[in-house]
Design a protein around this motif. Sequence first.
Motif, mmCIF file in Angstrom:
data_model
loop_
_atom_site.group_PDB
_atom_site.id
_atom_site.type_symbol
_atom_site.label_atom_id
_atom_site.label_comp_id
_atom_site.label_asym_id
_atom_site.label_seq_id
_atom_site.Cartn_x
_atom_site.Cartn_y
_atom_site.Cartn_z
ATOM 1 N N UNK A 157 0.833 -1.205 0.000
ATOM 2 C CA UNK A 157 0.000 0.000 0.000
ATOM 3 C C UNK A 157 0.868 1.255 0.000
ATOM 4 N N UNK A 158 1.989 1.201 0.731
ATOM 5 C CA UNK A 158 2.896 2.346 0.732
ATOM 6 C C UNK A 158 3.417 2.585 -0.678
ATOM 7 N N UNK A 159 3.806 1.503 -1.359
ATOM 8 C CA UNK A 159 4.313 1.666 -2.722
ATOM 9 C C UNK A 159 3.221 2.202 -3.646
ATOM 10 N N UNK A 160 2.010 1.628 -3.533
ATOM 11 C CA UNK A 160 0.912 2.072 -4.393
ATOM 12 C C UNK A 160 0.591 3.540 -4.133
ATOM 13 N N UNK A 161 0.602 3.940 -2.864
ATOM 14 C CA UNK A 161 0.337 5.336 -2.532
ATOM 15 C C UNK A 161 1.417 6.249 -3.081
ATOM 16 N N UNK A 166 3.228 10.135 -7.423
ATOM 17 C CA UNK A 166 4.322 10.467 -8.315
ATOM 18 C C UNK A 166 5.700 10.415 -7.669
ATOM 19 N N UNK A 167 5.807 9.711 -6.549
ATOM 20 C CA UNK A 167 7.096 9.585 -5.869
ATOM 21 C C UNK A 167 7.993 8.634 -6.664
ATOM 22 N N UNK A 168 9.299 8.923 -6.699
ATOM 23 C CA UNK A 168 10.239 8.111 -7.469
ATOM 24 C C UNK A 168 10.201 6.659 -6.987
ATOM 25 N N UNK A 173 10.192 2.087 -3.190
ATOM 26 C CA UNK A 173 10.679 0.745 -2.852
ATOM 27 C C UNK A 173 11.240 0.724 -1.431
ATOM 28 N N UNK A 174 12.086 1.694 -1.136
ATOM 29 C CA UNK A 174 12.692 1.731 0.196
ATOM 30 C C UNK A 174 11.658 1.926 1.286
#
Lengths: 201, 201, 201
Positions: A157-161, A166-168, A173-174
């Motif tokens: 969910x963090x990655x999807x958000x 538009x975060x790199x 990933x990190x």
Amino acid sequence: MLTVLDFVGTFVFAASGALRGVQHRLDLLGVAVVAVATGVGGGLVRDVLLGATPPAALVDERYLVVCLAGAALAAAAAATLVRLRPAVQLADAVGLGVFAAMGAAKGAAFGLGPLGVILMGGLTATGGGVIRDVLVLEVPSVLRHDLYATAALAGGAVYAGGAALGIASEVGLGAAAAVATGLRLLAMWRGLRLPRPAGVS
Amino acid sequence: MLTVLDFVGTFVFAASGALRGVQHRLDLLGVAVVAVATGVGGGLVRDVLLGATPPAALVDERYLVVCLAGAALAAAAAATLVRLRPAVQLADAVGLGVFAAMGAAKGAAFGLGPLGVILMGGLTATGGGVIRDVLVLEVPSVLRHDLYATAALAGGAVYAGGAALGIASEVGLGAAAAVATGLRLLAMWRGLRLPRPAGVS
Amino acid sequence: MLTVLDFVGTFVFAASGALRGVQHRLDLLGVAVVAVATGVGGGLVRDVLLGATPPAALVDERYLVVCLAGAALAAAAAATLVRLRPAVQLADAVGLGVFAAMGAAKGAAFGLGPLGVILMGGLTATGGGVIRDVLVLEVPSVLRHDLYATAALAGGAVYAGGAALGIASEVGLGAAAAVATGLRLLAMWRGLRLPRPAGVS
């Protein structure tokens, strides 16, 4: 960095699968099979669902080598691993985070929406363990576990958000890996659990 | 020749799966389902992993017909098959060798490296049996068995080695099948087993 | 119309899976996982086999939303659902028919022959339930059930027959769904069962 952690996660997952095989009194080959299934199973299921075939774990032979190394370690030092359980669980939490982050990123790269991305994160991180448990006839522990798959889905969910904002991708990933690993460690440390629905007979 | 043996292997595997279904008191449809899963399951998993979809077993309808014929035989003559166990096991060893050889060859044709080729051989030969065992809730016998999956992997290794040496594919196929079948028969005849790692509780 | 029914079927299947999860005392996440696996599992297996990846259930996020809604209903109202069992079974029979028809149609669209089309119908309608049962360690009920998978396969056969006769796809879809649902309801109402082969020890 994440590639190195990906191999570390594969190694840890493979060793944990192999250890389960040893505990179930499988022979050396059975132990190796469970190790491979646990180490790369989640990624195989993810890649097959995405149509990314042949899967990365078959194209890059280092994944299978790492799994066999994990199996060898568990077969040679099963008793020691059981004694070092906290360290093994810490490594497992790191593997969980890395797999969740990379699964989510691959789902996004194949054009899935946010729910699909989250699901790919969870599936990559827990699929190998589900296959392992089904092979040795246990109800998959992720279905019962204290915030294990939940931590993986939170990472997804963090990655999807992040992707929606538009975060790199590297930052996402990190952050995804850190949140999944952190939530898992927190759950272990504090004994957090999800509630169960009221039972029915 | 190998195509004929491929159908023979499918038939034998399907019949063995159907027999297990009969022993588990499944109805006729359940018996047919287990027969199909056992007969073509390994090839389905292989083709899905390689991205060779739809799989050969769905495109060429003769595979499904052969599976249903195997199921019909097992349903009609279960008691006889149980009595003819040595002959059934011999046929099963032939099927194991053919499936291992053809799985390895297909993996090589899709560009996998040696470990992937070996794994495809083992998976094609044993995947159907694993699905069968999981469906009827037994720990997959390949995880415990006396040199069953090992024989399939050895066949895959022969093919992978031959391919690395530039040996013609037909020769490699024959050698791989012969080694896998021969090793399986030898293991049955001499009661060979792999060692188990020292147990832990 | 069929698209709406497809979502209805997914919802019903997901709720039935979630209910099983509640009965097995899984936590909320486990319930959601079993719901998703039951609701879209058959379609995922079908699409992966056909090479239609990423599968429809991952590309169109409404499927996952519908599954989660089914899980929420089952978690919140498990006791009520158990009491309304006849209504749930009626809805399940409708879902079975729709899934069988749409699975058969997709198999035909990907060029499979009649047996493959029938198998895709059966697999789409029952695959999710098989995954659900394996996850909670029960012998898949379709292997034992009173004309459950059989009804799905009959629906697939109707579609395959219609396609062979050149009947329009929409007519075939409707007829296949009606036959599968009708046969399932008839089997429940009259207690129809397939015979079992004579047992062996």
